[in-house]
Design a protein around this motif. Structure first.
Motif, PDB file in Angstrom:
ATOM      1  N   GLY A  33      75.055  46.113 -46.537  1.00 55.79           N
ATOM      2  CA  GLY A  33      73.919  47.008 -46.369  1.00 55.79           C
ATOM      3  C   GLY A  33      73.051  47.009 -47.617  1.00 55.79           C
ATOM      4  N   ASP A  35      72.656  49.619 -49.709  1.00 54.47           N
ATOM      5  CA  ASP A  35      73.123  50.583 -50.702  1.00 54.47           C
ATOM      6  C   ASP A  35      74.072  49.885 -51.673  1.00 54.47           C
ATOM      7  OD1 ASP A  35      74.251  52.635 -52.163  1.00 54.47           O
ATOM      8  OD2 ASP A  35      74.754  53.879 -50.428  1.00 54.47           O
ATOM      9  N   ASP A  38      77.641  51.039 -51.799  1.00 60.01           N
ATOM     10  CA  ASP A  38      78.423  50.930 -50.570  1.00 60.01           C
ATOM     11  C   ASP A  38      78.493  49.450 -50.206  1.00 60.01           C
ATOM     12  OD1 ASP A  38      79.907  51.593 -48.366  1.00 60.01           O
ATOM     13  OD2 ASP A  38      78.198  52.239 -47.163  1.00 60.01           O
ATOM     14  N   GLU A 103      81.409  63.129 -41.415  1.00 60.22           N
ATOM     15  CA  GLU A 103      80.567  62.145 -40.763  1.00 60.22           C
ATOM     16  C   GLU A 103      79.953  61.242 -41.827  1.00 60.22           C
ATOM     17  OE1 GLU A 103      76.927  62.053 -37.606  1.00 60.22           O
ATOM     18  OE2 GLU A 103      78.514  63.546 -37.352  1.00 60.22           O
ATOM     19  N   HIS A 104      79.987  59.942 -41.575  1.00 58.78           N
ATOM     20  CA  HIS A 104      79.440  58.955 -42.506  1.00 58.78           C
ATOM     21  C   HIS A 104      78.750  57.869 -41.692  1.00 58.78           C
ATOM     22  CE1 HIS A 104      79.135  56.762 -46.256  1.00 58.78           C
ATOM     23  NE2 HIS A 104      79.671  55.706 -45.694  1.00 58.78           N
ATOM     24  N   HIS A 105      77.459  57.698 -41.897  1.00 59.11           N
ATOM     25  CA  HIS A 105      76.657  56.712 -41.156  1.00 59.11           C
ATOM     26  C   HIS A 105      76.829  56.868 -39.644  1.00 59.11           C
ATOM     27  CE1 HIS A 105      75.415  54.682 -44.775  1.00 59.11           C
ATOM     28  NE2 HIS A 105      76.675  54.475 -45.136  1.00 59.11           N
ATOM     29  N   GLY A 106      76.911  58.107 -39.182  1.00 57.32           N
ATOM     30  CA  GLY A 106      77.006  58.378 -37.758  1.00 57.32           C
ATOM     31  C   GLY A 106      78.405  58.310 -37.177  1.00 57.32           C
ATOM     32  N   ASP A 107      79.391  57.964 -37.988  1.00 55.69           N
ATOM     33  CA  ASP A 107      80.775  57.890 -37.520  1.00 55.69           C
ATOM     34  C   ASP A 107      81.564  59.076 -38.055  1.00 55.69           C
ATOM     35  OD1 ASP A 107      80.584  55.413 -36.169  1.00 55.69           O
ATOM     36  OD2 ASP A 107      80.825  54.338 -38.059  1.00 55.69           O
ATOM     37  N   ASN A 123      88.889  56.670 -36.872  1.00 54.86           N
ATOM     38  CA  ASN A 123      87.511  56.699 -36.402  1.00 54.86           C
ATOM     39  C   ASN A 123      87.468  56.486 -34.896  1.00 54.86           C
ATOM     40  OD1 ASN A 123      88.247  53.898 -37.014  1.00 54.86           O
ATOM     41  ND2 ASN A 123      86.162  53.405 -36.456  1.00 54.86           N
ATOM     42  N   ARG A 128      80.650  47.224 -31.921  1.00 53.61           N
ATOM     43  CA  ARG A 128      79.510  47.146 -32.847  1.00 53.61           C
ATOM     44  C   ARG A 128      78.734  45.891 -32.575  1.00 53.61           C
ATOM     45  NH1 ARG A 128      80.018  50.651 -37.585  1.00 53.61           N
ATOM     46  NH2 ARG A 128      81.947  51.740 -37.359  1.00 53.61           N
TER      47      ARG A 128
END
Length: 128
Positions: A33, A35, A38, A103-107, A123, A128
């Motif tokens: 990604g 970031d 990350d 919640e992290h990146h929608g998960d 999770n 994906r």
């Protein structure tokens, strides 16, 4: 790509160096990604999920229980479940919570240690 039920995430000192190594062995890395804090990378083998690699300092910050574990002997596994909320509720009395539901990146994620100290992140199963 169908993700596995449990997925290893290994702490490594250099994510790109590790990706370069595994690519020489026939693995394919999905792009990182944007970031820089990350740098999680997903590695495929023959088009199927194989493992994730994550810079050791980032993994230690993400899950402080791993802070003193040396590279080569630390990481975590992810367990993908059909019903995240029901599963977490069912297992909570039996595990040591390391990071509660977030919640992290929608998960939604939930981290616990098993009786041997291995960290497992739960999770919601999805493609994906």
């Amino acid at each position: 790509m169908k993700p596995p039920a449990i997925a290893p995430c290994l702490g490594v000192p250099g994510t790109q160096a590790t990706v370069d190594f595994y690519e020489k062995l026939g693995f394919t890395a999905l792009p990182a990604g944007n970031d820089p804090d990350d740098d999680l990378r997903i590695l495929l083998f023959d088009g199927e999920f194989a493992l994730m690699v994550y810079r050791d300092e980032h993994l230690r910050n993400w899950l402080p229980v791993l802070k003193d574990t040396p590279v080569g002997a630390f990481g975590m596994f992810y367990l993908a479940v059909d019903d995240f909320d029901a599963y977490v509720e069912r297992i909570r009395p039996f595990v040591t919570v390391q990071k509660d539901v977030m919640e992290h990146h929608g998960d939604k994620l939930f981290y616990f240690t098993d009786l041997n100290g291995y960290v497992i992140g739960v999770n919601q199963k999805r493609t994906r």
